[in-house]
Write a protein that holds these residues in place. Structure first.
Motif, PDB file in Angstrom:
ATOM      1  N   PHE C 100       0.871  -1.161   0.000  1.00 25.12           N
ATOM      2  CA  PHE C 100       0.000   0.000   0.000  1.00 25.12           C
ATOM      3  C   PHE C 100       0.914   1.219   0.000  1.00 25.12           C
ATOM      4  O   PHE C 100       2.106   1.111   0.250  1.00 25.12           O
ATOM      5  CB  PHE C 100      -0.942   0.004   1.205  1.00 25.12           C
ATOM      6  CG  PHE C 100      -0.229   0.007   2.528  1.00 25.12           C
ATOM      7  CD1 PHE C 100       0.337  -1.144   3.047  1.00 25.12           C
ATOM      8  CD2 PHE C 100      -0.100   1.183   3.253  1.00 25.12           C
ATOM      9  CE1 PHE C 100       1.001  -1.132   4.254  1.00 25.12           C
ATOM     10  CE2 PHE C 100       0.572   1.199   4.474  1.00 25.12           C
ATOM     11  CZ  PHE C 100       1.125   0.040   4.972  1.00 25.12           C
ATOM     12  N   ALA C 140      -7.428   1.126   4.773  1.00 20.62           N
ATOM     13  CA  ALA C 140      -6.189   0.547   5.287  1.00 20.62           C
ATOM     14  C   ALA C 140      -6.363   0.123   6.735  1.00 20.62           C
ATOM     15  O   ALA C 140      -5.916  -0.959   7.139  1.00 20.62           O
ATOM     16  CB  ALA C 140      -5.043   1.546   5.144  1.00 20.62           C
ATOM     17  N   ASN C 181      -6.373   3.833   1.075  1.00 15.66           N
ATOM     18  CA  ASN C 181      -5.425   2.821   1.525  1.00 15.66           C
ATOM     19  C   ASN C 181      -4.054   3.396   1.837  1.00 15.66           C
ATOM     20  O   ASN C 181      -3.090   2.657   1.963  1.00 15.66           O
ATOM     21  CB  ASN C 181      -5.256   1.766   0.420  1.00 15.66           C
ATOM     22  CG  ASN C 181      -6.378   0.748   0.438  1.00 15.66           C
ATOM     23  OD1 ASN C 181      -6.514  -0.005   1.387  1.00 15.66           O
ATOM     24  ND2 ASN C 181      -7.195   0.765  -0.590  1.00 15.66           N
ATOM     25  N   GLY C 335      -3.475  -4.634  -3.084  1.00 14.66           N
ATOM     26  CA  GLY C 335      -3.225  -3.201  -3.173  1.00 14.66           C
ATOM     27  C   GLY C 335      -3.181  -2.690  -4.592  1.00 14.66           C
ATOM     28  O   GLY C 335      -3.043  -1.498  -4.836  1.00 14.66           O
ATOM     29  N   PRO C 338      -7.012  -0.282  -5.501  1.00 17.97           N
ATOM     30  CA  PRO C 338      -7.550   0.223  -4.240  1.00 17.97           C
ATOM     31  C   PRO C 338      -9.060   0.315  -4.249  1.00 17.97           C
ATOM     32  O   PRO C 338      -9.696   0.225  -3.236  1.00 17.97           O
ATOM     33  CB  PRO C 338      -6.899   1.592  -4.097  1.00 17.97           C
ATOM     34  CG  PRO C 338      -6.267   1.893  -5.396  1.00 17.97           C
ATOM     35  CD  PRO C 338      -6.123   0.653  -6.164  1.00 17.97           C
TER      36      PRO C 338
END
Lengths: 388, 232, 382
Positions: C100, C140, C181, C335, C338
């Motif tokens: 990320f 996240a 994220n 990731g 997103p």
């Protein structure tokens, strides 16, 4: 167990030509997509996997995931090159090279721009990568504004043929040669003299040191000593593993996306095959009843229907394989996440993939034929005979 | 009702108190209500009766393609009413030859291949099979048409191929369900002559279901079936 | 529409065939929606870009940094209201596979330059006041189970070592396209921890403009200003910057289009086959209908309607499942995506495709059914 002759199935497939063709073509496409995605992921991985050799070891800064984020000082490079496990070239010097890696934005022939790996190499670099051979022009001369480019670069980027000039970091560089790296990632790189690149790109340090091991088994000893050395902060990996690791995420993503697509698509095709076989069985109920009356057992009927659907599917699979062969000639480029630059590669179609495609088609035929086969075999004879 | 047995050696078919009931949704429909029958070897028997009388059902039970709801069916020394499916199939292959009203030839196979089908269930070699198929086709007078497909044959010719198929494995019993039902008078006559020949010259036991009195006349004996019971 | 019941009853009678056909069409369109969403997700970052924001980076590539000294002159540029800057950190949390984005950003100017990052006032104060603080997006936090006050260790790859950041804020994006994220922390904290030779180097500058119309002019001016310096710049709108990234990923559009077309084509073939087989079975029935007086045109419409109903049912099912599934399930492929959401236009396109499939697959059976000669059809059945 007596078997119903295969000619019976073959003739039926031939009798309903259009239906056979449509179903086979549908399965062919599924097999094609399957092989296509295998070829894509395979080509990408092959480009990276074969880039490195198990006979070489590469040292980068410990903690770096790739050359781009690594720093190796000149002193550290000297220490690495002087290790006893490093092979010697005929001239007595260590078969090793310290290299610089930067990324430069260049326009493709199609107009869009992307990053290209520019590698500053030392005099021993070509020797360390025996896959590399010049296919046009000559090698650059150290100390001069000359560069050589990989095959993919010359094919895909502007001003990258022998005789052209590329602008890098405010200077004009003459392209004096094109090299072929056998489908590895080096095909997408530009090479020049590392000592000249360092001041030009304002990078006073190296990114990596690559050495040839005098013996493959000496790798562990070399690794342990260098990684324990307090003067250095390096990690040492086998070159092939190092490059293979770079492909990791993207190859996995390509593979899983491809597999997902293919599986879902195959399910759709299996449903179609089920429909086809159910209809075929339905139209032949009286025939099946007759065969059972004559004395063919349930197992024989089941097998016969399965054989027919599998033959049909294999026909589709074979067509799909044929259609997939030209895929070998496709090249495409994508972004390597290790270097944030373009990695171009050729799709790879191996016999194994074709075999997998056929097996996949056969599996679809088996599944698509199973339930109709069971139904056909379990029909009570008297009812079957009564059908119109 | 034991009919006379011209030239026969023993009893080939014996039915004792045979009953057959069909179930449709929740309703039970009795078709045969206690049949007793002896058929001697070498006999040519015709079964007649109005539609719905169960004559085809009776034939199916004797031929082993249906099971009785009650009673016993003995054919060629075996009680076939209780044989498991697999053994019954093998039994059929060995003992019964079928002739259907609509011939039931497999349209994608040639006449030769249609006739060969029952032989595939035996252990004969390829050349042995070839001899027998040609023999059967010759018997019905269609050897020259061996390579033709059913669609290239007339109705009468198709039925003759079907008869060839029925006899090729030398079965104990021939069952025919309305064999001339779909044919014109001339063809019907030919088929019946053929059946008579098979019975008289080769001693084949034949059970024939028919609604045509002319066809029944060609047989030795005619039995009538009405509302599930046999009458003379 | 009085015939609709007849058509539906017919489909219901052969339940298995109807189910199989609808399912295979649904599968094809589900795939179509998924593939198209892969394409549109790549574009999500472009959609999220703000027209009034410019990105200034090293002309050669992101790999080279710009001097912190440029800030002064950028602030004085006419048309520029705020100047922010940041470095892409490129680390990972616990496992290198946990990918990320992390950015070290100039805290005081960050929220002016990035108003789409929404944070409650007290969290913003907490973040600004603490040097080792960080803020992270909702997605996240949900993914890694972070709570306010947690100390999050991030392992650096470009900047080696373990960096311990305290979570002081959880941000939400102003629109659905904004990436939630990312982790943002103080640039000053990063800078002071670096050796002298790497200090005061900025990855990119963000310029907030008074008006988006100034974008081309300001971009030119900035680049001209630094053209002959050792670190020349390239200034472009954020949209163009993101688009550049996407184009680097290469022929993804082409590949996905190829895949999508193959899929749809295969299923169309399969469906045509099914319809034709079904039609063949009904020859007798259609002959009888014609003797009753059903005209050729009516027969054509009835058979066509059947194909259309099947295709639409499959389309609604397939697109609907795609829509719902990716709303409930967080599919980020490590990731990579997103924001993997099916757009309304993708669904619309999918339904349109279903209609087309219905037309195509029903055409041949409908026409041949309408052309049926009654006598020959009845003869075949009798």
């Amino acid at each position: 167990m007596a078997r119903i002759p295969i000619v019976y199935n073959l003739r039926h497939l031939g009798a309903r030509r259009v239906s056979t063709a449509l179903t086979a073509l549908g399965i062919a496409l599924v097999a094609w997509v399957f092989i296509f995605t295998l070829a894509l992921a395979g080509g990408f991985e092959a480009a990276l996997k074969t880039s490195g050799s198990p006979d070489n070891a590469i040292a980068v800064r410990s903690g770096s995931t790739g050359e781009l984020t690594s720093i190796v000082s000149r002193e550290a490079a000297t220490v690495v090159e002087s290790q006893p496990e490093v092979a010697r070239s005929p001239d007595g010097m260590p078969l090793a090279t310290a290299e610089l890696l930067v990324v430069w934005n260049l326009p493709r022939k199609s107009g869009t721009t992307t990053n290209v790996v520019v590698r500053g190499v030392g005099p021993k670099s070509p020797a360390l990568r025996p896959k590399i051979r010049l296919v046009a022009g000559r090698m650059f001369r150290p100390g001069l504004d000359e560069i050589v480019v990989g095959r993919m670069v010359s094919e895909r980027f502007r001003n990258a043929a022998v005789g052209d000039h590329l602008k890098l970091s405010g200077r004009d560089w003459a392209v004096v040669g094109v090299f072929d790296a056998g489908g590895t990632s080096y095909d997408s790189e530009i090479w020049g003299d590392v000592e000249l690149f360092m001041p030009v790109f304002d990078r006073p340090v190296f990114q990596s040191v690559t050495v040839r091991l005098d013996d493959r088994s000496h790798f562990e000893a070399l690794k342990r000593r260098l990684e324990a050395d307090p003067r250095l902060t390096v990690q040492v990996r086998r070159e092939d593993e190092f490059y293979a690791a770079q492909s990791g995420m993207l190859a996995r993503l390509l593979r899983s996306l491809g597999l997902f697509v293919t599986l879902v698509m195959a399910l759709g095709a299996v449903f179609g095959a089920l429909n086809t076989m159910y209809a075929a069985v339905g139209a032949r109920t009286k025939e099946i009843g007759t065969l059972r009356a004559i004395g063919f057992g349930r197992g024989a009927v089941l097998l016969s229907v399965l054989v027919e659907s599998t033959l049909l599917a294999l026909l589709g699979g074979a067509i799909g394989c044929l259609l997939a062969l030209p895929v070998r000639t496709f090249t495409t480029g994508t972004m390597s996440f290790a270097t944030f630059s373009e990695l171009a590669f050729r799709f790879q179609v191996t016999p194994g993939m074709l075999g997998a495609g056929l097996a996949f088609a056969a599996a679809m035929g088996l599944i698509g034929g199973f339930f109709p086969a069971r139904k056909a075999a379990s029909l009570p004879i008297v009812e079957a005979l009564r059908e119109a | 009702m034991s009919p006379s047995t011209p030239g026969g050696n023993g009893t080939l078919v014996r039915l004792r108190d045979v009953r057959k009931t069909y179930r449709r949704e929740a309703i039970e429909i009795p078709v045969l209500s206690g049949i007793n029958l002896d058929v001697a070897e070498g006999e040519f028997l015709a079964l007649m009766g109005p539609s719905g009388s169960g004559k085809s059902t009776l034939l199916n039970l004797i031929a082993g393609i249906d099971r009785p709801t009650g009673g016993e069916v003995w054919v060629a020394g075996e009680s076939i009413g209780t044989l498991p499916q697999g053994r019954l199939a093998a039994w059929r292959a060995r003992h019964v030859g079928f002739i259907f009203q609509l011939y039931n030839l497999i349209p994608v196979l040639t006449a030769y291949q249609n006739v060969e089908l029952p032989l595939l269930l035996t252990r004969l070699t390829g050349s042995e099979r070839r001899d027998r198929v040609h023999l059967a086709l010759k018997l019905v007078g269609l050897e020259p048409r061996a390579r033709h497909f059913p669609r290239q044959l007339s109705g009468g010719e198709e039925q003759r191929v079907a008869i060839a198929r029925a006899i090729v494995a030398d079965p104990t019993l021939l069952v025919a369900d309305e064999p001339t039902g779909d044919l014109d008078a001339a063809n019907a006559g030919e088929i019946l002559t053929l059946l008579q020949r098979l019975n008289q010259e080769m001693g084949k036991t034949i059970l024939m279901v028919t609604h045509d009195p002319h066809a029944a006349a060609r047989a030795h004996t005619t039995l009538h079936l009405d509302k599930g019971l046999l009458t003379a | 529409m009085k015939f609709l019941r007849y058509v539906l009853a017919h489909l219901w009678r052969s339940k298995r065939r109807t189910f199989l056909t609808v399912s295979s069409i649904a599968l094809a369109l589900f795939l179509f929606c998924t593939l198209r969403t892969v394409m549109t997700s790549f574009d999500a970052s472009i959609r999220a870009s703000d027209d009034t924001r410019l990105v200034v980076r090293h002309a050669a590539s992101l790999v080279f940094p710009l001097p912190l000294a440029y800030r002064e002159r950028l602030t004085q540029m006419p048309g520029v209201t705020h100047v922010g800057y940041g470095n892409w950190f490129g680390g990972y949390y616990q496992d290198p596979k946990n990918q990320f984005a992390q950015f070290a950003v100039d805290a005081p100017t960050f929220f002016d330059v990035y108003p789409e990052v929404i944070l409650p006032a007290e969290q913003r104060q907490a973040f600004l006041g603490e040097r080792t603080a960080c803020i992270a997006g909702r997605a996240a936090c949900k993914k890694f189970g972070w709570k306010l006050g947690d100390v999050i260790p991030i392992t650096g790859t470009i900047y080696p070592g373990e960096w311990r950041l305290t979570l002081r804020g959880v941000y939400a994006g102003r629109t659905e396209d904004v990436d939630e994220n990312t982790v943002f922390f103080h640039w000053d904290y990063l800078n002071e921890s670096l050796p002298d030779v790497r200090k005061n180097q900025v990855g990119i500058y963000w310029l907030r403009l008074a008006s988006s119309k100034d974008a081309p002019a300001v971009s030119e001016r900035v680049d001209a200003l630094f053209e002959n310096s050792p670190q020349p710049t390239k200034t472009e709108t954020e949209k163009a910057f993101q688009a550049g990234f996407i184009s680097m990923i290469g022929n993804v559009q082409l590949l996905l289009t190829i895949l999508g077309s193959a899929i749809v084509f295969a299923i169309v073939l399969v469906t045509i086959n099914t319809m034709m087989m079904a039609a063949r079975e009904r020859t007798g029935e259609i002959a009888v209908l014609k003797t009753l007086g059903f005209g050729d045109g009516l027969i054509l419409r009835l058979v066509g309607a059947e194909a259309m109903i099947l295709s639409l049912a499959g389309g609604i099912l397939g697109c609907g499942i795609a829509w719902l599934l990716f709303r409930r399930v967080d599919f980020t492929a490590g990731g990579f995506f997103p924001n993997f959401r099916v757009l309304p236009e993708t669904v619309a396109l999918g339904l349109l495709l279903a209609v087309l499939m219905g037309l195509l697959s029903g055409l041949v059976p409908a026409v041949s059914a309408s052309r049926l000669r009654i006598a020959s059809a009845l003869r075949k059945v009798a």
